[in-house]
Design a protein around this motif. Structure first.
Motif, PDB file in Angstrom:
ATOM      1  N   SER A  66       0.448  -3.637  -4.059  1.00 50.59           N
ATOM      2  CA  SER A  66       0.569  -3.835  -2.430  1.00 50.59           C
ATOM      3  C   SER A  66       0.866  -4.803  -2.012  1.00 50.59           C
ATOM      4  O   SER A  66       0.923  -4.423  -1.210  1.00 50.59           O
ATOM      5  CB  SER A  66      -1.225  -2.983  -2.593  1.00 50.59           C
ATOM      6  N   LYS A  67       0.370  -6.021  -2.637  1.00 53.56           N
ATOM      7  CA  LYS A  67       1.956  -7.140  -2.092  1.00 53.56           C
ATOM      8  C   LYS A  67       3.434  -7.088  -1.979  1.00 53.56           C
ATOM      9  O   LYS A  67       3.662  -8.559  -1.778  1.00 53.56           O
ATOM     10  CB  LYS A  67       0.977  -8.085  -2.926  1.00 53.56           C
ATOM     11  N   THR A 119      -4.607  -5.388  -7.360  1.00 60.37           N
ATOM     12  CA  THR A 119      -3.533  -6.160  -5.494  1.00 60.37           C
ATOM     13  C   THR A 119      -2.628  -6.686  -5.842  1.00 60.37           C
ATOM     14  O   THR A 119      -1.469  -6.231  -4.516  1.00 60.37           O
ATOM     15  CB  THR A 119      -4.292  -6.836  -5.142  1.00 60.37           C
TER      16      THR A 119
END
Length: 219
Positions: A127-128, A124
């Motif tokens: 995407s951060k 993730t």
């Protein structure tokens, strides 16, 4: 006898090279009071990590395995003013203690604790907004070291420093019957076979016993 000597020498270097540090002592006490296992890096190894952050001019650091934030704080102290650490912690209780400690150290604006299994949270990060890191410190569950190494490479750039702790494990890295030793060997095989990284390993002794780091730089 040799373990006592390791401790005594560690204490000598700590007393000689480190000023009295009430913040870090409070962090260690808070960890103990919360029942966290005493598996943080030593003060000398923490300062080593801080110096590695400085020497590599790292602004963005990824830590896999937070525990109570002791090593996070050491590395945070080595950051420039605009530096940032993302640290991944599996257990909610540990993450809570880490945030308390990070706030105590005055580094809440520089260190972000992300909760959840690292295998789940690592995918993730892009995407951060974290496409790559300047330094990556791996210090979590040993069976997952091979997977963490794959992710470290995905989240690196040329010049990224990758450091993995606990790769000697009292010599058990060579024990064919030791499952964590096998995981570390698999990790070391990957580092040796990967053309994108130039690495080595350092054996250490001290208050944490006989262990060591693997260190590499991405080409």
């Amino acid at each position: 006898m040799k373990e006592q000597m390791w401790n005594d020498v560690d204490d000598y270097f700590t007393d000689k090279l480190h000023n009295t540090d009430p913040v870090m002592k409070a962090v260690q006490q808070n960890n103990a009071d919360a029942g966290l296992p005493g598996i943080d890096v030593s003060a000398n190894h923490g300062k080593f990590l801080s110096l590695m952050v400085k020497m590599s001019n790292a602004k963005n650091v990824l830590e896999i395995g937070t525990l109570g934030g002791y090593s996070s704080i050491w590395m945070g102290r080595g950051l420039p003013e605009d530096g940032h650490i993302v640290t991944l912690e599996y257990k909610n209780a540990h993450a809570k203690v880490a945030r308390e400690n990070i706030e105590r150290a005055g580094l809440s604006d520089k260190i972000e604790v992300i909760e959840g299994a690292a295998i789940d949270t690592l995918p993730t990060l892009k995407s951060k907004g974290w496409s790559s890191f300047d330094l990556i410190f791996i210090d979590a569950d040993k069976p997952s070291y091979p997977q963490y190494f794959k992710w470290a490479l995905k989240l690196s750039r040329p010049g990224t420093v990758i450091i993995a702790d606990n790769v000697v494990r009292g010599g058990r890295v060579l024990d064919p019957e030791d499952s964590t030793g096998k995981a570390v060997r698999d990790f070391m095989d990957m580092m040796a076979d990967e053309n994108l990284i130039d690495g080595t390993a350092l054996q250490t002794v001290g208050s944490k016993g006989y262990d060591g780091f693997a260190i590499g730089i991405v080409k």
